[in-house]
Design an enzyme around this catalytic site. Structure first.
Site, PDB file in Angstrom:
ATOM      1  CD  GLU A 160      56.570  -0.713  59.537  1.00 37.29           C
ATOM      2  OE1 GLU A 160      57.243  -0.301  60.503  1.00 37.29           O
ATOM      3  OE2 GLU A 160      56.334  -1.921  59.338  1.00 37.29           O
ATOM      4  CD  GLU A 277      58.631  -4.059  56.674  1.00 33.57           C
ATOM      5  OE1 GLU A 277      58.419  -4.403  57.868  1.00 33.57           O
ATOM      6  OE2 GLU A 277      59.220  -3.011  56.357  1.00 33.57           O
TER       7      GLU A 277
END
Length: 340
Positions: A160, A277
């Protein structure tokens, strides 16, 4: 630690002997991505400042539990910066590296593919230019250490990217990190996603070398955040979202629309995609959490994406470590349409 001690070197040698021979083209990446499905994140363990601080310390039996439930892969988020020298040459603590060896060996011993994921490197997000050499030093050590590992050990450059690690800065860091990794791991499968928290909206800004066939592209999905992160203490203002439900026809259409966009990108670029995710925080109502999880997992499966749920046993968890049992409704939703 519980369970037998497994020597990493033996696992490596045995796995290399059993590893298939690949043609070394884009098809290999598609096949490896398919093997990752269905997977689970070992979240809030090794990416905490210290293991156990956030509610989970990994044990040998966890890998057995995960494999017996039908999962085929684990993603291991790791915070290197808490276990390395703060100045050059940024040496990672050998004791921590040995702990990572143990985790990798456990995964391989339980027939699980394993992703080594650099996670929670706050400094690189805040000041990319200042911390690039430190970041590369970590990967130089990790890549060298696992250069002889089987192909079922994958690398993920960074979880991320966000903040000052904009798309432009992130693309530059991808280029440098991949070149470094390829010096010792020329055919290692590497996972990389876009900036802005691995959001699919930034995929068109992602730059990866066309000539590198050993890449899997990842994205994370937590939409809508007002549902998936309601009451999450690390999200400012999330207490106002408590009570948000999910499951209307429009809710389902939104998921389908988002995944159509990702699929279109994947087809244009001929890249395999990992939904690295997805999950809904524990404060959401159980029925809505199950419905959202099933919808997202099924949409990913229909789109040809491999899936890894967040997470195993903390605040998005599928497994209740206190009761030693799976949350079967969520587990079934995650494994929707999966072959074991």
């Amino acid at each position: 630690m519980h369970g037998p001690k497994i020597r990493f070197a033996l696992i490596i040698l045995c796995s290399i002997a059993a590893a298939p021979t690949w043609a070394g083209n884009r098809q290999r990446a598609h096949e490896m991505s398919a093997r990752l499905d269905c997977g689970i994140n070992l979240g809030n363990a090794l990416e905490a400042y210290h293991e156990g601080q956030w509610g989970l310390s990994l044990r040998s039996e966890h890998f057995d539990i995960i494999r017996k439930a039908g999962f085929r892969s684990v993603r291991v988020p790791i915070r290197w910066s808490s276990h390395a020298q703060p100045t050059p040459p940024y040496t990672i603590d050998p004791r921590f590296l040995a702990r990572i060896d143990w985790v990798v060996a456990q995964a391989l011993a339980h027939d699980l593919l394993v992703i080594i994921d650099t996670h929670n490197d706050d400094m690189i997000h805040k000041s990319p230019q200042m911390h690039t050499e430190r970041f590369l030093a970590y990967w130089r050590q990790v890549a060298s250490r696992y250069r002889s590992a089987p192909d079922t050990v994958l690398f993920e450059i960074l979880n991320e990217p966000h903040g000052n690690l904009t798309s432009a800065a992130w693309n530059r860091l991808i280029d440098r990190t991949l070149k470094l990794i390829r010096e010792t791991n020329p055919s290692r499968m590497v996972i990389v996603g876009s900036a802005e928290w691995n959001g699919f909206q930034q995929l068109d800004n992602l730059e990866i070398p066309e000539t590198d066939d050993n890449l899997i592209v990842t994205f994370h999905y937590y939409s809508p955040g007002t549902f998936t992160h309601q009451g999450a203490p690390w999200v400012p203002g999330s207490s106002a979202w408590l009570g948000t439900s999910w499951g209307s026809a429009d809710d389902h259409k939104a998921v389908e629309s988002d995944f159509v966009q990702v699929k279109a990108w994947a087809v244009r670029h001929d890249r395999p995609v990992l939904l690295g995710e997805f999950g809904a925080y524990e404060k959401g109502d159980p029925r809505s959490r199950v419905a959202w999880t099933r919808a997202v997992s099924s949409a990913a499966r229909r789109s040809g994406f491999s899936r890894m749920y967040w997470d195993f046993a903390t605040n998005f968890s599928l497994y209740d470590v206190q009761q030693n049992r799976w949350r079967t409704d969520l587990l079934d939703a995650v494994r929707a349409d999966a072959s074991k």
